[in-house]
Design an enzyme around this catalytic site. Structure first.
Site, PDB file in Angstrom:
ATOM      1  CB  SER A 151      -0.914  -0.027   1.216  1.00  0.00           C
ATOM      2  OG  SER A 151      -1.678  -1.213   1.244  1.00  0.00           O
ATOM      3  CB  ALA A 158       2.173   7.237   6.798  1.00  0.00           C
ATOM      4  N   GLY A 184       0.775   4.101  -1.576  1.00  0.00           N
ATOM      5  CA  GLY A 184       0.139   5.413  -1.474  1.00  0.00           C
ATOM      6  C   GLY A 184      -0.134   5.801  -0.036  1.00  0.00           C
ATOM      7  CG  ASP A 185      -2.975   3.712   2.318  1.00  0.00           C
ATOM      8  OD1 ASP A 185      -3.846   4.485   2.734  1.00  0.00           O
ATOM      9  OD2 ASP A 185      -3.204   2.795   1.520  1.00  0.00           O
ATOM     10  CB  SER A 186       3.628   3.537   3.022  1.00  0.00           C
ATOM     11  OG  SER A 186       3.000   2.326   3.391  1.00  0.00           O
TER      12      SER A 186
END
Length: 401
Positions: free
Chosen positions: A171, A178, A173-175
């Site tokens: 993932s 973050a 994009g999420d990381s």
């Protein structure tokens, strides 16, 4: 990494309230917690964060959970109830940072938005992570990491030419979001040191991906060029590709530096290419990328991967191969740099997990324990707020905690 908790940590006086779930928000708070922040994670009573049931499950809990939620305290609290919202306001009044990744407007509907919380705590820093950001025409659309990766331009480039695009296997994009959230938090803390005031941080998944897309936009703007998927090659940077080996494996070779290219051509016996003035620099090589790749693969196809890697190491040419999880777990360099750490799970079994980044010389981060049980710290945190046992018992009976 497993030094005593009493060791000085750079964020140890920071109190962080996590109002998120799954990946982006919790990954950001994980990083803050590794460097000493007291992270209080709010989870729905009964079910908890859905990540508890994602990917591989053992003893009823995701193995991922023990990475994503280490160094956090779990409070089971119903954010949809007025009583739960009141408790969150109490927590936010004492917090330094609130991190949330709900759809924009959700917290506002619960009386927990920026205006409400910053009025209680002017020093508060509030980090929003969402698919499209807190403003703009797409603001209210739901957005997961894979959609952000697509809109940010990454998904279109991932895969082979003339084939359906494929997603990156994690993932990303999420990381990436973050990481931007943590950068924003640290910047806001520095500004608060000067002004005494907090602020909002607005992180959008698609923007975090778009920021990684290098020259994609200026190339289109200047010439109308639309970058296309290129498989394992890196267009415009030559040679840099995956090459087949004698035993069916692949080796990755990055010979795109001018002097490195000459050394690589010497290893494969192509001094003619090494000494060709037209190939002396990257722009010339990129015009003949197919020919150069063919010359390299003609050499690699005749050799096993181990021999190829040894020859290239000896010539100081960057090379490697795609690591599997097994390769990572036993690699001596990973081990020497303490990137493979082990902790003991509640069931007494050891579990290997990634180490802590970045590496600080004087105040390195902490590995800590695995993810907490749902609501494991509810009583502790509410006790710190001065909520007496009788009130807690009533809240628990009503299903609010």
């Amino acid at each position: 990494m497993n030094a005593p908790e009493a060791r000085q940590l750079p964020l140890q006086d920071l109190k962080v309230l996590e109002l998120g779930q799954l990946i982006a928000g919790p990954f950001a708070t994980k990083l803050l917690g590794e460097f000493g922040a007291d992270v209080i994670k709010i989870e729905p009573p009964g079910t908890g964060d859905p990540l508890r049931k994602w990917r591989m499950i053992e003893d009823g809990t995701s193995l991922w959970w023990h990475v994503q939620t280490r160094n956090k305290r779990s409070v089971a609290l119903d954010l949809r109830s007025e009583e739960g919202q009141a408790l969150v306001r109490q927590l936010a009044a004492e917090a330094d940072v609130v991190v949330e990744n709900f759809r924009p407007g959700t917290l506002e509907s619960w009386g927990l938005g920026w205006e409400a919380l910053s009025a209680l705590n002017p020093r508060l820093i509030m980090v929003h992570i969402s698919g499209y950001g807190q403003t703009g025409p797409y603001r209210d659309k739901p957005g997961f990491g894979v959609i952000g990766e697509a809109m940010g331009g990454l998904r279109y480039l991932t895969g082979q030419p003339d084939e359906p695009s494929v997603r990156v296997g994690v993932s990303i994009g999420d990381s990436l979001s973050a990481l931007y959230a943590v950068i924003g938090t640290l910047l806001a803390l520095q500004e608060r040191n000067r002004s005494g005031l907090g602020q909002e941080i607005d992180v959008a998944l698609y923007e975090s991906v778009f920021a990684m897309m290098e020259s994609l936009l200026p190339e289109f703007d200047a010439s109308g060029h639309v970058r296309e998927p290129s498989g394992s090659a890196l267009p415009g940077i030559t040679p840099s590709n995956a090459y087949r080996c004698q035993n069916g494996d692949y080796v990755l070779i990055a010979g795109n530096g001018d002097s490195i290219f000459k050394r690589l051509m010497g290893v494969i016996g192509r001094e003619d290419l090494a000494n060709d003035p037209a190939l002396a620099h990257n722009d010339g090589r990129s015009q003949q990328a197919a020919m150069i790749d063919a010359a390299i693969e003609a050499w690699t196809l005749e050799r096993p991967r181990s021999a190829i890697l040894q020859a290239l190491d000896d010539a100081r040419v960057p090379a490697g191969y795609p690591y599997t999880a097994k390769d990572i777990a036993f690699d001596p360099h990973y081990l020497a740099r303490e990137m493979i750490q082990t902790f003991t799970r509640p069931n007494g079994q050891p579990l290997k997990v990634p180490g802590v980044l970045p590496k600080l010389s004087a105040t390195p981060g902490r590995l800590g324990n695995g993810g907490p049980a749902l609501g494991q710290h509810t009583d502790d945190v509410l006790d710190e707020l001065g909520i007496d046992q009788e009130t807690r018992a009533k809240l628990r009976q009503a299903g609010i905690i």
